[in-house]
Motif scaffolding. Structure first.
Motif, PDB file in Angstrom:
ATOM      1  N   ASP A 118      19.167  16.717  39.540  1.00 14.12           N
ATOM      2  CA  ASP A 118      19.984  17.927  39.588  1.00 14.12           C
ATOM      3  C   ASP A 118      19.177  19.213  39.444  1.00 14.12           C
ATOM      4  N   THR A 136      20.987  20.919  44.834  1.00 15.52           N
ATOM      5  CA  THR A 136      21.227  22.049  43.937  1.00 15.52           C
ATOM      6  C   THR A 136      20.443  23.281  44.369  1.00 15.52           C
ATOM      7  N   GLN A 276      24.512  23.481  35.837  1.00 11.86           N
ATOM      8  CA  GLN A 276      25.060  22.137  35.923  1.00 11.86           C
ATOM      9  C   GLN A 276      26.353  22.125  36.731  1.00 11.86           C
ATOM     10  N   LEU A 277      27.173  23.154  36.543  1.00  6.62           N
ATOM     11  CA  LEU A 277      28.397  23.271  37.325  1.00  6.62           C
ATOM     12  C   LEU A 277      28.074  23.403  38.806  1.00  6.62           C
ATOM     13  N   SER A 279      25.449  22.257  40.302  1.00  9.86           N
ATOM     14  CA  SER A 279      24.999  20.943  40.761  1.00  9.86           C
ATOM     15  C   SER A 279      26.185  20.026  41.029  1.00  9.86           C
ATOM     16  N   ASP A 280      27.184  20.054  40.132  1.00  5.77           N
ATOM     17  CA  ASP A 280      28.373  19.223  40.322  1.00  5.77           C
ATOM     18  C   ASP A 280      29.136  19.636  41.579  1.00  5.77           C
ATOM     19  N   LEU A 281      29.232  20.942  41.800  1.00  5.56           N
ATOM     20  CA  LEU A 281      29.947  21.435  42.976  1.00  5.56           C
ATOM     21  C   LEU A 281      29.232  21.090  44.276  1.00  5.56           C
ATOM     22  N   ALA A 283      27.589  18.381  44.880  1.00  2.91           N
ATOM     23  CA  ALA A 283      27.475  16.932  45.089  1.00  2.91           C
ATOM     24  C   ALA A 283      28.168  16.464  46.352  1.00  2.91           C
TER      25      ALA A 283
END
Length: 310
Positions: A118, A136, A276-277, A279-281, A283
């Protein structure tokens, strides 16, 4: 630009930024015809004749010794990167070589990028082209561009084009001016290192014509190496808001100017949570080597022109 002309411009800009008192000379007041040190003053401090220094500044002394160049660099108070640039410009231009082949990424470098998970990471080529990035990094610096663009040499995003020609990038960096100056300084160093590279020459010409800001910064002749380097960037991301990020830039060994860029945030900080948010978005982005469809690159979110194409 001819190498001897570039040498003269570089030396003149460095003379202009110094005052007599900066180098221990008395300032007798009065208006000076030119800003900064005179050629005669610099020559005296460097221990060479005024005529010899004038020929050096005019590019007519291709055999200047390292000792002379180092003396000039000392008087001009050049840093290590500027000193290396001076030595590069003062040497005779090498014989023309065959057109360089398109840059390729080592498989091990791609494995390195993939292994960072990430953490935003990308590899930048000698012209500033993005050779690869992870999900990311793509979402962080250029989510409005196709994710698989680095896989196609003709479509690769270029850092300098993004900084000067792309409105998304201009909004991303809170201190855009500092980022722009760093970009030009690094490009200056690359131009001295790869003087026969037609793609690099073309990139500089394009940016000079299309960006007044680039042309102004280029004329100031900033020079410094971006590797190895670490700095802190304030970014304003349209999806997750403002972040304070650390940017580490390292040169890959035996890769002809290719560099690894990594972005991180202070653990436990709001910036780390935002990263981190992001990175999650990201994905759900398409896989790196999947061809992007026309539908994926059209629509309101694509209205800004790609910085890769005029």
């Amino acid at each position: 630009m001819e190498r001897r002309t570039e040498l003269g411009e570089f030396l003149r800009t460095r003379r202009a930024r110094l005052r007599p008192e900066d180098v221990g000379l008395p300032d007798y007041g009065g208006r000076r015809r030119v800003p900064g040190l005179r050629r005669e003053e610099l020559a005296q401090l460097a221990g060479v004749s005024a005529g010899y220094y004038t020929r050096l500044e005019q590019g007519q002394s291709p055999n200047a010794s390292d000792a002379v160049l180092d003396a000039v660099a000392r008087v001009l108070q050049l840093d290590d990167a500027e000193r290396a640039h001076l030595h590069s410009l003062a040497r005779p231009r090498p014989k023309a070589r065959r057109r360089p082949r398109p840059e390729k990424l080592r498989p091990s470098a791609q494995i390195l990028i993939d292994s960072l998970g990430d953490v935003p990471a990308l590899v930048i080529g000698r012209h500033g082209d993005v050779l690869t990035w992870n999900r990311t990094a793509h979402a962080l610096i250029a989510g409005h561009l196709p994710f698989d663009a680095p896989s196609h040499p003709q479509d690769r995003p270029n850092v300098a084009r993004l900084v000067f020609l792309d409105p998304h990038t201009r909004e991303l960096y809170a201190d855009w001016r500092a980022k722009a100056k760093d970009t030009v300084a690094d490009l200056r160093l690359s131009a001295g290192r790869f003087p026969e590279d037609p793609e690099l020459t073309g990139l500089i010409g394009e940016l000079t014509l299309r960006s007044v800001e680039f042309a102004s910064l280029w004329a100031a002749h900033p020079v410094h190496s971006c590797v190895p380097q670490h700095n802190t960037r304030e970014v304003r991301h349209p999806m997750v808001g403002s972040m304070t990020l650390y940017n580490e830039l390292l040169e890959l060994s035996h890769a002809d100017g290719q560099r690894l860029a990594v972005f991180t945030a202070e653990p436990g900080s709001a910036s780390a949570a935002a990263l981190q948010l992001l990175s999650d978005l990201s994905a759900g982005e398409p896989l790196r080597h999947e061809p992007h469809t026309l539908a994926a690159t059209e629509g309101p979110q694509r209205e800004a022109p790609s910085p890769r194409r005029p």
